[in-house]
Design an enzyme around this catalytic site. Structure first.
Site, PDB file in Angstrom:
ATOM      1  N   LYS A   1       0.882  -1.184   0.000  1.00 19.06           N
ATOM      2  CA  LYS A   1       0.000   0.000   0.000  1.00 19.06           C
ATOM      3  C   LYS A   1       0.914   1.228   0.000  1.00 19.06           C
ATOM      4  O   LYS A   1       1.205   1.809   1.048  1.00 19.06           O
ATOM      5  CB  LYS A   1      -0.927  -0.042   1.224  1.00 19.06           C
ATOM      6  CG  LYS A   1      -2.066   0.961   1.166  1.00 19.06           C
ATOM      7  CD  LYS A   1      -3.072   0.683   2.271  1.00 19.06           C
ATOM      8  CE  LYS A   1      -4.032   1.836   2.475  1.00 19.06           C
ATOM      9  NZ  LYS A   1      -4.912   2.098   1.338  1.00 19.06           N
TER      10      LYS A   1
HETATM   11  C1  PLP Z   1      -6.611   0.220  -3.895  1.00 15.66           C
HETATM   12  C2  PLP Z   1      -7.306  -0.285  -2.682  1.00 15.66           C
HETATM   13  N1  PLP Z   1      -7.875  -1.501  -2.715  1.00 15.66           N
HETATM   14  C3  PLP Z   1      -8.518  -2.005  -1.649  1.00 15.66           C
HETATM   15  C4  PLP Z   1      -8.634  -1.286  -0.483  1.00 15.66           C
HETATM   16  C5  PLP Z   1      -9.333  -1.870   0.694  1.00 15.66           C
HETATM   17  O1  PLP Z   1      -8.421  -2.257   1.692  1.00 15.66           O
HETATM   18  P1  PLP Z   1      -8.812  -2.230   3.211  1.00 15.66           P
HETATM   19  O2  PLP Z   1     -10.053  -3.048   3.355  1.00 15.66           O
HETATM   20  O3  PLP Z   1      -7.661  -2.852   3.906  1.00 15.66           O
HETATM   21  O4  PLP Z   1      -9.029  -0.823   3.600  1.00 15.66           O
HETATM   22  C6  PLP Z   1      -8.057  -0.025  -0.394  1.00 15.66           C
HETATM   23  C7  PLP Z   1      -8.113   0.771   0.843  1.00 15.66           C
HETATM   24  O5  PLP Z   1      -7.206   0.764   1.598  1.00 15.66           O
HETATM   25  C8  PLP Z   1      -7.370   0.484  -1.518  1.00 15.66           C
HETATM   26  O6  PLP Z   1      -6.815   1.702  -1.482  1.00 15.66           O
END
Ligand code: PLP
Length: 313
Positions: free
Chosen positions: A156
């Site tokens: 991330k």
């Molecule tokens: C590109 C992306 N995909 C999926 C998610 C969902 O991830 P999470 O459930 O850990 O927030 C996020 C958010 O963080 C994101 O930015």
């Protein structure tokens, strides 16, 4: 919505005033996007307040840092304790917590070697990310998600969100609430900031991580809840057109939580109303997060917040 400030931000082991958490414009991160971060929600509950899946988020932060060879000088336990400290210091429980690890001010070459690692954790009120309860109108973006072996989709990283911005801006410009990215082979990947789920003939589907999707913590929560409900769950590659003929489609994410999708590319999904399985999963998810249902999977970290909540969203 403009950011609602709080009082303190945790920086390298100390709580500092919000306004002092500044960076030099020549910091490595400003030029090369060299940051990894998290988004975590803290919920107010009848019996107190709690952070949702804190260790899982902090572990993903450490994993993202590892992929980018960033040595974070804090353990998982220290990062979790720091998040609790900042929420308690600010007295704002219903909030979004944003930890970020970045390469700071040192050298200006692309090589990150001479730039220090800085760790910050902020928390601030943040309401609904995808407006409305009746379902979002979304589109398939003309932009693909990150191709394998270019930018690692499992990290991330701040830089990945340049791609998310393209997807989201295109959607907004064309009057949609959000955009869905396909992977480089044209298979369904995820929203600009959410994972995606489809229900068809009673089976719950979501793309596997190999389709350039982030390993969402909410994705994992949805899969866990669905399996616990006895639903058949399949992580498999999904062709774009399956979205249009699905019985139900919804997004999952920390910001988006569980958000039903009403239409895709102006094609209405089923009867255009949130589906039964979506509603059941959302009910369990929000029940646990809001402390109205038992924390049967051990997802909550309690925080002690005494101040009155300023949150209205
Ligand atoms: C590109 C992306 N995909 C999926 C998610 C969902 O991830 P999470 O459930 O850990 O927030 C996020 C958010 O963080 C994101 O930015």
């Amino acid at each position: 919505m403009p950011i609602q400030t709080t009082s303190k931000i945790w920086h390298n082991g100390k709580l500092i005033p919000w306004e002092d958490a500044t960076l030099h414009v020549m910091s490595h991160v400003v030029h090369y996007g060299s940051s990894v971060f998290e988004g975590i929600r803290c919920y107010t509950q009848p019996q107190g307040s709690a952070i949702f899946r804190l260790p899982e988020h902090m572990q993903r932060l450490l994993d993202s840092a590892k992929i980018y060879r960033m040595d974070v000088p804090y353990t998982l336990e220290e990062l979790c304790a720091a998040a609790v400290d900042v929420v308690e210091a600010n007295g704002v429980a219903s909030s979004y917590i944003r930890p970020i690890v970045l390469r700071g001010y040192g050298e200006i070459g692309v090589s990150p070697k001479g730039s220090p690692i800085e760790v910050y954790i902020a928390n601030f009120p943040w309401g609904k990310y995808i407006a409305g309860t009746g379902g979002a109108d979304v589109c398939i973006s003309s932009w693909n998600r990150l191709a394998p072996n270019t930018m690692p989709a499992l990290a991330k990283a701040g830089a990945n969100y340049m791609n998310s911005q393209l997807i989201h801006m295109e959607a907004e410009t064309n009057g949609y609430q959000e955009g869905i990215g396909l992977d480089v082979n044209g298979l369904v990947s995820e929203g600009s900031g959410e994972n995606i789920f489809i229900v068809r003939n009673g089976v719950l589907y979501t793309p596997p991580l190999a389709n350039s999707a982030l390993s969402g913590i909410t994705r994992d929560s949805v899969l866990t809840i669905a399996r616990h409900m006895g639903l058949t769950v399949s992580e498999q590659a999904l062709p774009r057109e399956l979205l249009y003929i699905a019985d139900e489609v919804f997004f999952s994410g920390t910001a988006a939580e569980v958000s039903p999708i009403r239409s895709i590319d102006r094609i209405v999904i089923a009867d255009g109303k949130p589906g039964e399985i979506t509603k059941k999963i959302a009910d369990e998810f929000f029940g646990i997060a809001n402390g109205l249902k038992p924390d049967r999977f051990g997802w909550l970290t309690p925080v002690k917040v005494k101040a009155i909540e300023p949150v209205t969203a």
